[in-house]
Design a protein around this motif. Sequence first.
Motif, PDB file in Angstrom:
ATOM      1  N   GLN A  55      43.776  30.276  18.967  1.00  0.00           N
ATOM      2  CA  GLN A  55      42.564  30.575  18.214  1.00  0.00           C
ATOM      3  C   GLN A  55      42.212  29.363  17.352  1.00  0.00           C
ATOM      4  O   GLN A  55      42.831  29.130  16.318  1.00  0.00           O
ATOM      5  N   PHE A  56      41.220  28.603  17.770  1.00  0.00           N
ATOM      6  CA  PHE A  56      40.775  27.426  17.031  1.00  0.00           C
ATOM      7  C   PHE A  56      39.684  27.821  16.045  1.00  0.00           C
ATOM      8  O   PHE A  56      38.887  28.733  16.303  1.00  0.00           O
ATOM      9  N   PHE A  57      39.596  27.093  14.920  1.00  0.00           N
ATOM     10  CA  PHE A  57      38.492  27.306  13.988  1.00  0.00           C
ATOM     11  C   PHE A  57      38.347  26.076  13.109  1.00  0.00           C
ATOM     12  O   PHE A  57      39.242  25.225  13.028  1.00  0.00           O
ATOM     13  N   LEU A  61      37.947  22.358  15.814  1.00  0.00           N
ATOM     14  CA  LEU A  61      36.970  22.217  16.896  1.00  0.00           C
ATOM     15  C   LEU A  61      36.713  20.741  17.210  1.00  0.00           C
ATOM     16  O   LEU A  61      36.345  20.395  18.340  1.00  0.00           O
ATOM     17  N   SER A 115      28.655  32.894  19.906  1.00  0.00           N
ATOM     18  CA  SER A 115      29.659  32.042  19.264  1.00  0.00           C
ATOM     19  C   SER A 115      29.617  32.206  17.751  1.00  0.00           C
ATOM     20  O   SER A 115      28.620  32.647  17.186  1.00  0.00           O
ATOM     21  N   GLN A 140      33.161  27.945  19.255  1.00  0.00           N
ATOM     22  CA  GLN A 140      34.232  28.881  18.889  1.00  0.00           C
ATOM     23  C   GLN A 140      33.740  30.308  19.077  1.00  0.00           C
ATOM     24  O   GLN A 140      32.678  30.691  18.585  1.00  0.00           O
ATOM     25  N   GLU A 144      40.123  35.049  22.147  1.00  0.00           N
ATOM     26  CA  GLU A 144      40.318  34.494  23.485  1.00  0.00           C
ATOM     27  C   GLU A 144      39.579  35.301  24.539  1.00  0.00           C
ATOM     28  O   GLU A 144      39.034  34.743  25.496  1.00  0.00           O
ATOM     29  N   SER A 211      37.091  25.575  29.107  1.00  0.00           N
ATOM     30  CA  SER A 211      37.586  26.540  28.127  1.00  0.00           C
ATOM     31  C   SER A 211      39.090  26.484  28.013  1.00  0.00           C
ATOM     32  O   SER A 211      39.802  26.125  28.959  1.00  0.00           O
ATOM     33  N   ASN A 214      40.079  30.415  22.516  1.00  0.00           N
ATOM     34  CA  ASN A 214      38.818  31.038  22.110  1.00  0.00           C
ATOM     35  C   ASN A 214      37.660  30.044  22.086  1.00  0.00           C
ATOM     36  O   ASN A 214      36.624  30.308  21.473  1.00  0.00           O
ATOM     37  N   VAL A 215      37.817  28.904  22.755  1.00  0.00           N
ATOM     38  CA  VAL A 215      36.790  27.855  22.726  1.00  0.00           C
ATOM     39  C   VAL A 215      36.185  27.652  24.109  1.00  0.00           C
ATOM     40  O   VAL A 215      36.885  27.648  25.125  1.00  0.00           O
ATOM     41  N   SER A 394      33.891  30.695   9.581  1.00  0.00           N
ATOM     42  CA  SER A 394      34.727  31.621  10.340  1.00  0.00           C
ATOM     43  C   SER A 394      36.196  31.442  10.008  1.00  0.00           C
ATOM     44  O   SER A 394      36.607  30.450   9.410  1.00  0.00           O
ATOM     45  N   ARG A 396      40.403  32.085  11.642  1.00  0.00           N
ATOM     46  CA  ARG A 396      41.127  32.020  12.913  1.00  0.00           C
ATOM     47  C   ARG A 396      41.109  33.353  13.649  1.00  0.00           C
ATOM     48  O   ARG A 396      41.137  33.397  14.878  1.00  0.00           O
TER      49      ARG A 396
END
Length: 436
Positions: A55-57, A61, A115, A140, A144, A211, A214-215, A394, A396
């Motif tokens: 989980q990127f945030f 990014l 997103s 983002q 996922e 992908s 979650n990106v 946002s 994570r």
Amino acid sequence: MSRLRSLTTTVIGVVAVGSLLALSACAPEPEPTPTETSSAAPQTPAPEPYAGPLQFFGAELDWFLPTADEITATIPGVTDVGEPSASLVQISDGFGTQVAPELCVLFLTEASLGSIGARSITWPGDAADIQRGGSFHVLQFADETQAQNRMDDYAEAAAGCEQFTLDGHASSYTSTVIDEGEGVRAIAGALVLDFGSNTGEDTRFYYGVASVGNVLVEFWHPFEGEPALDTAAAAQLLADRAQDAADRLVDELTANPPVEREEVEVDASAPWNQWQIGFDGVGPLQLGAEIETVAAAAPGAEVEKPEGGLGEWQLVSPDGNARLSVVPKEEATVVSAIRAGSIALYGDAPADGSVLPRAGDVGVGDPVSSAMTAFPEGTSVRIVSAGIHQYEVSTRDGRLLIFHSDREVSEEGASIIGITAEDGTLRREYVFVGEG
């Protein structure tokens, strides 16, 4: 390096052994020297590699962004690549052209729909058509599942839309797909769209997506004539950037495992302007709870229900001065968002921020810049067709705060007209229907 690859730590000990040379037999023996006892410090075991969701945030990014040199070397015709920015421009929320198979409409739909955070790089078109530039977006999603479902659609479209029609006119997408089975997928190709123009000309784009976690990453660039893009090289660049980001996130979360947010005590009986807007809700009103439960959590509030039972509920404070909008998930009763103030003015007078809850020290009526300072690493968003401007922050785990603005957030004098707390995992998912 794959996220599934084991991390090992090897400790190498080096032991130095000294030797004493004996003197001649006639020399007196020296007094024995006490032997020093070496005690090595106990070794801290290496932490177990992080194996949770990717989980990127926020600033993470940026890890997906290629350099300007990589973009110009990979995508033919690209020049004057701009600097990366934490911003996103959406034109609309959908597309109306008739496409067959239906799934191929995906290539005409903005990948950013749904997103909750973004990083963007843009560049102009050529001298003959400066308006038709290109872009690279890192998007983002709340979890996922949302991002990977969308990538599933792209993979199906790449396979099923080599030939398709727009309002009956022949179009095509020729691509290379990379899927090594370890969570990273990438597609790059040439898209030819015939909208049936009287000029006989079609619209052509280089288009790619990738992908992981979650990106979702997307690029596009207009071109004329025959395609010159090395689709395999373009797909590989996307895949390599995604894999590098995944490896980096595993390293980061191995060293610093994610922690849950602390629960904040709330005095439900306090005036509403003393409540806080946070990533879990507003005051005693919690995201993810049933809407009846949320309404009952505000003592003395007047409840205004929508006609037909579906849609926003309005809660009015006991003194009648403040109003909150409680938004359930589409066609459900669980609360996905709670808003103080407005999304856009459209001629309405701004809400009185002095009677509304605040996000930290930031409230309705304050400059948007104050939200950007208090909550950095967010995304400035403009939705052109709806005339909406907002700054999104946002977490994570897919929660976000949205600061709605009366104008472009970067403009001098831009002020907050509303603040929304939202659970992005409860957002509407865009479903693209395949043939048959």
